[in-house]
Enzyme design. Structure first.
Site, PDB file in Angstrom:
ATOM      1  CB  SER A 136      50.258  31.288  -9.955  1.00 28.70           C
ATOM      2  OG  SER A 136      49.352  30.296 -10.114  1.00 28.70           O
ATOM      3  CE1 TYR A 149      46.456  34.976 -10.032  1.00 28.10           C
ATOM      4  CE2 TYR A 149      46.566  32.916 -10.804  1.00 28.10           C
ATOM      5  CZ  TYR A 149      46.908  33.620  -9.939  1.00 28.10           C
ATOM      6  OH  TYR A 149      47.747  33.449  -8.890  1.00 28.10           O
TER       7      TYR A 149
END
Length: 231
Positions: A136, A149
Protein backbone atom coordinates in the site's frame (compact mmCIF):
# COMPACT_ATOMS: atom_id res chain seq x y z
CA UNK A 1 5.30 -42.05 -37.99
CA UNK A 2 3.03 -40.31 -35.53
CA UNK A 3 4.78 -38.08 -33.08
CA UNK A 4 3.26 -37.70 -29.64
CA UNK A 5 2.57 -34.13 -28.66
CA UNK A 6 3.14 -33.29 -25.05
CA UNK A 7 1.87 -30.04 -23.61
CA UNK A 8 3.84 -28.08 -21.05
CA UNK A 9 1.90 -27.68 -17.81
CA UNK A 10 0.85 -24.16 -17.00
CA UNK A 11 2.59 -22.45 -14.10
CA UNK A 12 0.61 -22.51 -10.86
CA UNK A 13 -0.42 -19.31 -9.05
CA UNK A 14 -2.02 -19.01 -5.62
CA UNK A 15 -3.87 -15.74 -4.94
CA UNK A 16 -5.17 -14.97 -1.46
CA UNK A 17 -8.21 -12.77 -0.96
CA UNK A 18 -9.37 -13.72 -4.45
CA UNK A 19 -13.14 -13.74 -3.98
CA UNK A 20 -13.69 -10.08 -4.93
CA UNK A 21 -12.09 -6.72 -5.60
CA UNK A 22 -8.40 -6.65 -6.41
CA UNK A 23 -7.88 -10.37 -5.78
CA UNK A 24 -10.57 -11.30 -8.31
CA UNK A 25 -9.07 -8.85 -10.81
CA UNK A 26 -5.64 -10.46 -10.40
CA UNK A 27 -7.23 -13.87 -10.96
CA UNK A 28 -8.76 -12.64 -14.23
CA UNK A 29 -5.37 -11.33 -15.36
CA UNK A 30 -3.50 -14.56 -14.64
CA UNK A 31 -6.21 -17.02 -15.70
CA UNK A 32 -5.20 -17.28 -19.39
CA UNK A 33 -1.66 -18.39 -18.58
CA UNK A 34 -1.76 -19.97 -15.11
CA UNK A 35 -3.48 -22.75 -13.23
CA UNK A 36 -5.08 -20.84 -10.38
CA UNK A 37 -5.60 -21.62 -6.71
CA UNK A 38 -7.98 -18.97 -5.41
CA UNK A 39 -7.93 -18.34 -1.69
CA UNK A 40 -10.65 -16.90 0.55
CA UNK A 41 -12.05 -17.50 4.01
CA UNK A 42 -14.97 -19.62 2.79
CA UNK A 43 -15.95 -21.75 -0.17
CA UNK A 44 -19.23 -19.83 -0.50
CA UNK A 45 -17.45 -16.52 -1.04
CA UNK A 46 -15.43 -18.05 -3.91
CA UNK A 47 -18.43 -19.28 -5.89
CA UNK A 48 -18.88 -16.16 -8.09
CA UNK A 49 -15.22 -15.99 -9.22
CA UNK A 50 -15.05 -19.79 -9.70
CA UNK A 51 -18.20 -19.63 -11.85
CA UNK A 52 -16.50 -16.89 -13.89
CA UNK A 53 -13.18 -18.79 -14.10
CA UNK A 54 -14.21 -22.46 -14.20
CA UNK A 55 -10.64 -23.65 -14.73
CA UNK A 56 -9.59 -22.30 -11.34
CA UNK A 57 -9.60 -24.23 -8.08
CA UNK A 58 -10.90 -22.90 -4.80
CA UNK A 59 -8.54 -22.80 -1.84
CA UNK A 60 -10.76 -21.81 1.10
CA UNK A 61 -8.82 -21.40 4.34
CA UNK A 62 -8.70 -18.92 7.21
CA UNK A 63 -5.15 -17.59 6.90
CA UNK A 64 -4.76 -16.94 10.63
CA UNK A 65 -5.62 -20.58 11.41
CA UNK A 66 -2.09 -21.87 10.99
CA UNK A 67 -2.90 -25.56 11.34
CA UNK A 68 -5.49 -25.19 8.58
CA UNK A 69 -2.97 -23.30 6.43
CA UNK A 70 -0.39 -26.07 6.84
CA UNK A 71 -2.97 -28.73 5.95
CA UNK A 72 -4.22 -26.84 2.89
CA UNK A 73 -0.65 -26.25 1.69
CA UNK A 74 0.57 -29.82 2.12
CA UNK A 75 -0.48 -30.97 -1.36
CA UNK A 76 1.19 -28.04 -3.19
CA UNK A 77 4.47 -29.48 -4.45
CA UNK A 78 5.34 -26.68 -6.88
CA UNK A 79 4.22 -23.06 -6.87
CA UNK A 80 5.31 -20.57 -9.50
CA UNK A 81 3.51 -17.48 -8.20
CA UNK A 82 2.23 -16.57 -4.74
CA UNK A 83 0.19 -13.36 -4.58
CA UNK A 84 -0.47 -12.13 -1.05
CA UNK A 85 -3.55 -9.97 -1.52
CA UNK A 86 -5.68 -10.75 1.55
CA UNK A 87 -5.64 -8.19 4.34
CA UNK A 88 -7.72 -5.93 6.54
CA UNK A 89 -7.92 -2.18 7.12
CA UNK A 90 -9.09 -1.39 10.65
CA UNK A 91 -8.55 2.36 10.89
CA UNK A 92 -8.54 4.81 13.76
CA UNK A 93 -6.27 7.13 15.67
CA UNK A 94 -3.69 5.85 18.12
CA UNK A 95 -5.69 7.36 20.97
CA UNK A 96 -8.78 5.43 19.88
CA UNK A 97 -6.96 2.17 19.16
CA UNK A 98 -6.94 -1.01 21.22
CA UNK A 99 -4.59 -3.91 21.74
CA UNK A 100 -7.04 -6.11 19.82
CA UNK A 101 -7.01 -3.75 16.83
CA UNK A 102 -3.22 -3.75 16.68
CA UNK A 103 -3.02 -7.51 17.18
CA UNK A 104 -5.67 -8.31 14.55
CA UNK A 105 -4.18 -5.96 11.95
CA UNK A 106 -0.63 -7.22 12.37
CA UNK A 107 -1.86 -10.82 12.42
CA UNK A 108 -3.81 -10.55 9.18
CA UNK A 109 -1.51 -8.25 7.21
CA UNK A 110 1.92 -9.47 8.29
CA UNK A 111 2.13 -12.59 10.45
CA UNK A 112 -0.25 -14.65 8.30
CA UNK A 113 1.68 -13.60 5.19
CA UNK A 114 4.98 -14.65 6.74
CA UNK A 115 3.63 -18.03 7.85
CA UNK A 116 1.96 -18.90 4.55
CA UNK A 117 5.17 -17.99 2.72
CA UNK A 118 7.25 -20.09 5.12
CA UNK A 119 5.02 -23.12 4.69
CA UNK A 120 5.12 -22.79 0.90
CA UNK A 121 8.87 -22.18 0.59
CA UNK A 122 9.64 -25.73 -0.60
CA UNK A 123 7.04 -25.40 -3.37
CA UNK A 124 8.31 -21.93 -4.32
CA UNK A 125 11.92 -23.09 -4.36
CA UNK A 126 10.99 -26.02 -6.61
CA UNK A 127 9.71 -23.54 -9.21
CA UNK A 128 12.21 -20.70 -8.64
CA UNK A 129 8.97 -18.90 -7.91
CA UNK A 130 7.75 -15.35 -7.57
CA UNK A 131 6.19 -13.85 -4.41
CA UNK A 132 4.05 -10.76 -4.98
CA UNK A 133 3.13 -8.72 -1.91
CA UNK A 134 0.17 -6.37 -2.33
CA UNK A 135 1.32 -3.59 -0.06
CA UNK A 136 0.00 0.00 0.00
CA UNK A 137 1.02 3.61 -0.17
CA UNK A 138 0.68 3.35 3.60
CA UNK A 139 3.66 1.00 3.50
CA UNK A 140 5.79 3.92 2.33
CA UNK A 141 4.33 6.81 4.31
CA UNK A 142 2.08 6.72 7.38
CA UNK A 143 -0.90 9.03 7.79
CA UNK A 144 -2.91 10.15 10.81
CA UNK A 145 -5.61 7.64 11.63
CA UNK A 146 -3.80 4.79 9.86
CA UNK A 147 -1.17 3.84 12.45
CA UNK A 148 -1.84 0.12 12.89
CA UNK A 149 -2.49 -0.41 9.18
CA UNK A 150 0.65 1.50 8.16
CA UNK A 151 2.73 -0.38 10.73
CA UNK A 152 1.56 -3.69 9.27
CA UNK A 153 2.40 -2.53 5.74
CA UNK A 154 5.82 -1.14 6.70
CA UNK A 155 6.44 -4.54 8.28
CA UNK A 156 5.27 -6.27 5.11
CA UNK A 157 7.77 -4.29 3.08
CA UNK A 158 10.57 -5.30 5.48
CA UNK A 159 9.45 -8.91 5.23
CA UNK A 160 9.70 -8.73 1.44
CA UNK A 161 13.16 -7.18 1.62
CA UNK A 162 14.39 -9.93 3.96
CA UNK A 163 12.81 -12.70 1.89
CA UNK A 164 14.49 -11.35 -1.25
CA UNK A 165 17.89 -11.51 0.44
CA UNK A 166 17.42 -14.90 2.07
CA UNK A 167 15.80 -16.77 -0.83
CA UNK A 168 17.87 -15.69 -3.79
CA UNK A 169 16.32 -18.17 -6.22
CA UNK A 170 12.97 -16.41 -5.74
CA UNK A 171 11.76 -13.09 -7.08
CA UNK A 172 9.92 -10.91 -4.56
CA UNK A 173 7.88 -7.90 -5.67
CA UNK A 174 6.26 -5.36 -3.35
CA UNK A 175 3.43 -3.48 -5.05
CA UNK A 176 2.39 -0.20 -3.44
CA UNK A 177 -0.87 1.04 -4.96
CA UNK A 178 -2.69 4.17 -3.91
CA UNK A 179 -6.39 3.99 -3.20
CA UNK A 180 -8.29 1.50 -5.36
CA UNK A 181 -11.97 1.53 -6.34
CA UNK A 182 -13.15 -1.46 -4.29
CA UNK A 183 -15.77 -2.30 -1.69
CA UNK A 184 -13.07 -1.89 0.97
CA UNK A 185 -12.39 1.63 -0.27
CA UNK A 186 -16.07 2.49 0.02
CA UNK A 187 -15.98 1.34 3.64
CA UNK A 188 -12.87 3.44 4.29
CA UNK A 189 -14.42 6.58 2.78
CA UNK A 190 -17.56 6.04 4.83
CA UNK A 191 -15.39 5.73 7.96
CA UNK A 192 -13.71 9.00 7.01
CA UNK A 193 -17.08 10.68 6.41
CA UNK A 194 -16.12 11.60 2.85
CA UNK A 195 -18.00 11.32 -0.44
CA UNK A 196 -17.11 8.43 -2.74
CA UNK A 197 -16.20 9.10 -6.37
CA UNK A 198 -14.91 6.04 -8.21
CA UNK A 199 -13.04 8.20 -10.71
CA UNK A 200 -10.76 9.48 -7.94
CA UNK A 201 -9.18 6.05 -7.50
CA UNK A 202 -7.17 3.44 -9.34
CA UNK A 203 -9.18 0.62 -10.89
CA UNK A 204 -8.60 -2.92 -9.65
CA UNK A 205 -7.88 -4.00 -13.23
CA UNK A 206 -5.04 -1.46 -13.52
CA UNK A 207 -3.36 -2.76 -10.36
CA UNK A 208 -3.95 -6.34 -11.50
CA UNK A 209 -2.20 -5.50 -14.78
CA UNK A 210 0.81 -4.30 -12.78
CA UNK A 211 0.89 -7.68 -11.02
CA UNK A 212 0.73 -9.40 -14.39
CA UNK A 213 3.57 -7.23 -15.74
CA UNK A 214 5.73 -8.10 -12.73
CA UNK A 215 5.09 -11.82 -13.18
CA UNK A 216 5.79 -11.58 -16.93
CA UNK A 217 9.06 -9.68 -16.49
CA UNK A 218 11.84 -11.75 -18.11
CA UNK A 219 14.00 -13.71 -15.71
CA UNK A 220 17.07 -11.50 -16.18
CA UNK A 221 15.27 -8.72 -14.27
CA UNK A 222 13.96 -8.59 -10.72
CA UNK A 223 11.02 -6.17 -10.27
CA UNK A 224 11.48 -5.39 -6.58
CA UNK A 225 9.04 -2.51 -6.03
CA UNK A 226 6.18 -1.02 -8.06
CA UNK A 227 4.45 2.17 -6.91
CA UNK A 228 1.12 3.21 -8.45
CA UNK A 229 -0.82 6.39 -7.78
CA UNK A 230 -4.15 7.64 -9.13
CA UNK A 231 -3.50 10.08 -11.98
Amino acid sequence: MDTAVTSTPKPVALITGASRGLGAAIARELAPTHDLLLGARSADSLRPILDELPGATGWPVELTDYRAVAAASASIARLDVLVHNAGIADLGTIAESSVDQWRNTLEANLIAVAELTRVLLPALRAADGHVVLINSGAGLRAHAGWASYAASKFGLRAFGDALRLEEQSLRVTSIHPGRIDTDMQREIRAHEGRDYRAEDFLTASTVAAAVRNAVDTPRDAHPTEIVLRPF
